[in-house]
Design an enzyme around this catalytic site. Sequence first.
Site, mmCIF file in Angstrom:
data_model
loop_
_atom_site.group_PDB
_atom_site.id
_atom_site.type_symbol
_atom_site.label_atom_id
_atom_site.label_comp_id
_atom_site.label_asym_id
_atom_site.label_seq_id
_atom_site.Cartn_x
_atom_site.Cartn_y
_atom_site.Cartn_z
ATOM 1 N N CYS A 75 0.829 -1.203 0.000
ATOM 2 C CA CYS A 75 0.000 0.000 0.000
ATOM 3 C C CYS A 75 0.863 1.252 0.000
ATOM 4 O O CYS A 75 1.518 1.567 1.011
ATOM 5 C CB CYS A 75 -0.925 -0.035 1.221
ATOM 6 S SG CYS A 75 -1.821 1.515 1.524
ATOM 7 N N CYS A 78 -0.065 3.959 2.598
ATOM 8 C CA CYS A 78 0.313 3.523 3.952
ATOM 9 C C CYS A 78 1.736 3.957 4.273
ATOM 10 O O CYS A 78 2.047 4.334 5.418
ATOM 11 C CB CYS A 78 0.199 2.002 4.082
ATOM 12 S SG CYS A 78 -1.470 1.343 3.844
#
Length: 305
Positions: A75, A78
């Site tokens: 991700c 993230c």
Amino acid sequence: MSGAVDLSGLKERADAERSRAAAPPRTPAAPAGQETSAPGAVPPIVEITEATFESEVIARSDQVLVLVDLWATWCGPCKQLSPILERLAQQADGRWILATVDVDANPRIAQAFGVQSIPTVVAIAAGQPVSAFQGVQPEAQISAWIDEILGKVGDRLTGLPSTGEAPVEEPGDPRMEAAGALLDEGDFDGALEAYRALAQEDPSNLEAASAARNIEFVVRARAHDPAVVDSAAPGDVDAALAAADVLLLNQQPEDAFDRIIDVVRVTSGDDRARARERLLSLFELFDPAETFVVAARRKLASALF
């Protein structure tokens, strides 16, 4: 995200697996120039697994606000948000702590929160979610959000124990620690081999068996082309099973189970047996009391008879 999240399934599983004396959670090193927590103190950042969720998040949230950062290695956003949260946690002086959760390694935690996308951050106080946000946010905005939550719930929390009051962790099984380290390093094959060996050696080691099942699933599911969810042709059993894996990896268990049950309904012989066995193996990734598992078992029984 609205309403209370039912965390009982994770708590029950954690209670059972913690009886295996699993190793205490590993915590990231403090940034350069910052001191780490004193021995025995609760660290500002903890890595959470399904086995440690109850003690490090639910129980801890009676003492202090816990922010749960749900992320994954693949991700991109993230990787932007997590450093902000970690920096704020290091600067919080124990007013709140950060609990990080790799959703690939711990899918049941993401499912318990009903997470649809990552990064997602959930604030937990007194055992219940009180607020949440998704996506990357500016540091100042996150700080203001935390201050607002603490202003509302801070007086209900008991505060962290002093260093001298912290319980002494019993040493965990070094083989479990080694397997967990392999998983943290991204060595899925090595971790899977280690967990399988531990489960075969000691069938009562529920944590090792559960970790092996989860890694097997994640490795298999991530090998599929996500487009198979929409491109699977009717009657293509392999494609249907692959689509079910992708749906489950994307936190859509009901849709995943239905894909396989549809195969069971329209096939016979070896194809039907293979679909049924795959579905039963996916059930093992969850608490059998989960409502969607119970419903899927009923549908499977109806499809078979």
